[in-house]
Design a protein around this motif. Structure first.
Motif, PDB file in Angstrom:
ATOM      1  N   GLU A   1     -39.900  67.569  25.536  1.00  0.00           N
ATOM      2  CA  GLU A   1     -41.286  67.994  25.334  1.00  0.00           C
ATOM      3  C   GLU A   1     -42.210  66.782  25.171  1.00  0.00           C
ATOM      4  N   MET A   2     -41.731  65.718  24.539  1.00  0.00           N
ATOM      5  CA  MET A   2     -42.554  64.516  24.395  1.00  0.00           C
ATOM      6  C   MET A   2     -42.837  63.881  25.749  1.00  0.00           C
ATOM      7  N   LEU A   3     -41.825  63.856  26.612  1.00  0.00           N
ATOM      8  CA  LEU A   3     -42.031  63.331  27.963  1.00  0.00           C
ATOM      9  C   LEU A   3     -43.024  64.205  28.728  1.00  0.00           C
ATOM     10  N   GLU A   4     -42.927  65.520  28.519  1.00  0.00           N
ATOM     11  CA  GLU A   4     -43.856  66.445  29.165  1.00  0.00           C
ATOM     12  C   GLU A   4     -45.279  66.214  28.651  1.00  0.00           C
ATOM     13  N   MET A   5     -45.409  65.929  27.358  1.00  0.00           N
ATOM     14  CA  MET A   5     -46.727  65.670  26.781  1.00  0.00           C
ATOM     15  C   MET A   5     -47.343  64.397  27.363  1.00  0.00           C
ATOM     16  N   ILE A   6     -46.537  63.363  27.527  1.00  0.00           N
ATOM     17  CA  ILE A   6     -47.036  62.106  28.104  1.00  0.00           C
ATOM     18  C   ILE A   6     -47.503  62.335  29.533  1.00  0.00           C
ATOM     19  N   GLN A   7     -46.701  63.066  30.317  1.00  0.00           N
ATOM     20  CA  GLN A   7     -47.070  63.350  31.707  1.00  0.00           C
ATOM     21  C   GLN A   7     -48.358  64.178  31.772  1.00  0.00           C
ATOM     22  N   THR A   8     -48.467  65.161  30.876  1.00  0.00           N
ATOM     23  CA  THR A   8     -49.658  66.008  30.856  1.00  0.00           C
ATOM     24  C   THR A   8     -50.890  65.212  30.458  1.00  0.00           C
ATOM     25  N   SER A   9     -50.729  64.320  29.486  1.00  0.00           N
ATOM     26  CA  SER A   9     -51.841  63.479  29.053  1.00  0.00           C
ATOM     27  C   SER A   9     -52.336  62.592  30.193  1.00  0.00           C
TER      28      SER A   9
END
Length: 257
Positions: A222-230
């Motif tokens: 989820e943290m990797l997904e958050m970075i990509q989304t940001s």
């Protein structure tokens, strides 16, 4: 409105929606039996394409989609990890299905099997106090001072502390939706659904006494997904600024002429 400016604004808005979804997943990484959500996006066609009249579209954009749209927020109901708590009042489901509970007015389904006894010696949820229901739709009462045993098939038995004899208490109502898309999250790992859309869980589902199901969230993922989304949100905002600057320069050049 400039087409590219509109597309970038929609893209930024969708990335913000996705960020909210991912943030909520991370916030519930330690919530028992929590199921992660996923924001699902699709492509909206231009109105002229929907009407079957592409001639109203500017040249070169006949086959160009209108924009991205949010289709739905999908819940991933995959099995979470089972953790041994050693408590006879804890129960987890290995396989598809839900426990059925009630607040006295409305019924809900949940996979959060953290139970206790209330002042009336009824089996209830620890956090909400909702009554746990048997397969006849009735609250489950446990004789005070007895030891509770739950079989893998969901049958409850109380062991009398004086005679050591078993006392049958019924069976947990373990159900499964006919369509998981009908489940509506109500918070605290509870879901509401019409009773007509429920059916008994299949024989492959087992009740594990002394266990709790962990969250379905993988924090690192989820943290990797958050970075990509940001980064996606930032890219769209940069495009908006770039197009706005370009438009300003164009208007200045036209004004000079």
């Amino acid at each position: 409105m400039l087409y590219g400016l509109y597309q970038s604004a929609v893209g930024a808005d969708l990335q913000a929606l996705k960020m909210d979804t991912v943030s909520n997943n991370i916030a519930n990484a330690s919530t028992s039996s929590f199921k992660r959500d996923l924001a699902v996006f699709g492509v909206r066609q231009q109105q002229a394409q929907l009407d079957g009249n592409p001639h109203g579209i500017p040249p070169g954009l006949e086959n160009h989609p209108g924009s991205a749209i949010a289709v739905e927020t999908f819940t991933d109901h995959s099995q979470g990890p089972l953790k041994n708590t050693g408590s006879s009042m804890d129960a987890a489901l290995a396989g598809p299905g839900f426990f059925r509970v009630t607040d006295g007015q409305s019924d809900f389904v949940t996979r959060r099997g953290s139970f206790t006894l209330n002042a009336d010696s009824d089996l209830v949820e620890v956090d909400s106090g909702f009554h746990v229901l048997d397969d006849l739709g009735n609250p489950i009462s446990v004789p005070p001072g007895s030891e509770l045993q739950i079989s893998q098939a969901g049958y409850l038995t109380a062991i009398d502390p004086l005679t050591n004899l078993p006392i049958p208490l019924g069976r947990l109502d373990v159900v499964e939706p006919t369509d998981y898309r009908l489940l509506q999250k109500q918070g605290d790992s509870h879901y509401s659904i019409d009773e007509s859309a429920l059916q008994p869980a299949g024989p492959e589902t087992r009740v594990r006494q002394g266990y709790q199901e962990g969250s379905g969230v993988q924090p690192v993922k989820e943290m990797l997904e958050m970075i990509q989304t940001s980064r996606g949100f930032e890219a769209n905002m940069n495009l908006i600024q770039h197009q706005d600057n370009s438009l300003g320069q164009l208007l200045q050049a036209i004004g000079k002429n």
